[in-house]
Scaffold this motif. Structure first.
Motif, short mmCIF file in Angstrom:
data_model
loop_
_atom_site.label_atom_id
_atom_site.label_comp_id
_atom_site.label_asym_id
_atom_site.label_seq_id
_atom_site.Cartn_x
_atom_site.Cartn_y
_atom_site.Cartn_z
N LYS A 28 0.84 -1.20 0.00
CA LYS A 28 0.00 0.00 0.00
C LYS A 28 0.88 1.24 0.00
O LYS A 28 1.91 1.30 0.65
CB LYS A 28 -0.92 0.02 1.22
N SER A 29 0.42 2.26 -0.71
CA SER A 29 1.20 3.49 -0.86
C SER A 29 0.76 4.57 0.14
O SER A 29 -0.39 4.60 0.57
CB SER A 29 1.05 4.00 -2.28
N MET A 30 1.69 5.46 0.44
CA MET A 30 1.44 6.53 1.41
C MET A 30 0.50 7.60 0.84
O MET A 30 -0.33 8.15 1.58
CB MET A 30 2.77 7.15 1.81
N VAL A 31 0.61 7.91 -0.44
CA VAL A 31 -0.18 9.00 -1.02
C VAL A 31 -1.68 8.72 -0.98
O VAL A 31 -2.46 9.56 -0.49
CB VAL A 31 0.30 9.33 -2.46
N PRO A 32 -2.15 7.54 -1.45
CA PRO A 32 -3.60 7.29 -1.33
C PRO A 32 -4.07 7.25 0.12
O PRO A 32 -5.17 7.73 0.42
CB PRO A 32 -3.79 5.93 -1.99
N ALA A 33 -3.24 6.72 1.01
CA ALA A 33 -3.63 6.68 2.43
C ALA A 33 -3.76 8.10 2.99
O ALA A 33 -4.71 8.40 3.73
CB ALA A 33 -2.62 5.88 3.23
N ALA A 34 -2.84 8.98 2.62
CA ALA A 34 -2.90 10.37 3.10
C ALA A 34 -4.12 11.10 2.54
O ALA A 34 -4.79 11.84 3.27
CB ALA A 34 -1.62 11.11 2.73
N LEU A 35 -4.41 10.88 1.26
CA LEU A 35 -5.58 11.54 0.66
C LEU A 35 -6.88 11.02 1.27
O LEU A 35 -7.79 11.81 1.56
CB LEU A 35 -5.58 11.33 -0.85
N LEU A 36 -6.97 9.71 1.47
CA LEU A 36 -8.17 9.15 2.09
C LEU A 36 -8.34 9.66 3.52
O LEU A 36 -9.45 9.96 3.95
CB LEU A 36 -8.10 7.62 2.09
N CYS A 37 -7.23 9.76 4.24
CA CYS A 37 -7.30 10.25 5.62
C CYS A 37 -7.68 11.73 5.65
O CYS A 37 -8.46 12.15 6.51
CB CYS A 37 -5.98 10.01 6.32
N PHE A 38 -7.15 12.52 4.73
CA PHE A 38 -7.45 13.95 4.71
C PHE A 38 -8.92 14.21 4.39
O PHE A 38 -9.57 15.01 5.06
CB PHE A 38 -6.55 14.67 3.70
N PHE A 39 -9.45 13.52 3.38
CA PHE A 39 -10.83 13.79 2.96
C PHE A 39 -11.87 12.97 3.71
O PHE A 39 -12.99 13.43 3.91
CB PHE A 39 -10.97 13.56 1.45
#
Length: 141
Positions: free
Chosen positions: A77-88
């Motif tokens: 799993k990548s950090m970018v999708p996790a960060a975007l999902l967490c932010f939104f």
């Protein structure tokens, strides 16, 4: 001539040979896998040099060749999708579902991300790289 020497016809001399070393338990030549060793899952043979190494070792201690059986150091799993999902969608725990943490994802839905505090902490952990997936591996950058 003894059974440990051979006669070299080119030079006309005796050649001394060494007896084959065997594992005492199963009497198989050293460097080959014994029948009883096939059940032992903690050790494997290096494809490059043929010596024993731990199954989960990163590389062979003798020759340094990489071990294809070693566990990966990073999550798929990548950090970018996790960060975007967490932010939104942090309050709904979508980032936790993404990395495979289903139970805590459900808990985040029920508590609205710990009233936003849990989601904020997760977002910071994802950004600094300390957030881990369900297998305990850090997210891929």
């Amino acid at each position: 001539m003894s059974d440990q020497s051979q006669y070299n016809t080119d030079t006309g001399t005796d050649i001394q040979t060494q007896p084959v070393q065997t594992d005492s338990a199963d009497q198989v030549p050293a460097g080959q896998q014994s029948p009883s060793a096939t059940n032992n899952t903690s050790m494997v043979y290096c494809n490059t040099c043929g010596k024993d190494m731990a199954r989960l070792a990163e590389s062979c201690p003798s020759c340094g060749a990489p071990n294809p059986l070693a566990k990966p150091k990073q999550s798929e799993k990548s950090m970018v999708p996790a960060a975007l999902l967490c932010f939104f969608f942090g309050a709904l725990g979508f980032h936790r579902f993404y990395v495979g943490k289903i139970i805590t994802g459900i808990l985040m839905i029920l508590t609205f991300g710990g009233l936003g505090i849990w989601a904020l902490i997760d977002f910071v952990m994802i950004i600094v790289g300390s957030f881990k997936d369900s297998e305990g591996l850090p997210l891929k950058r």
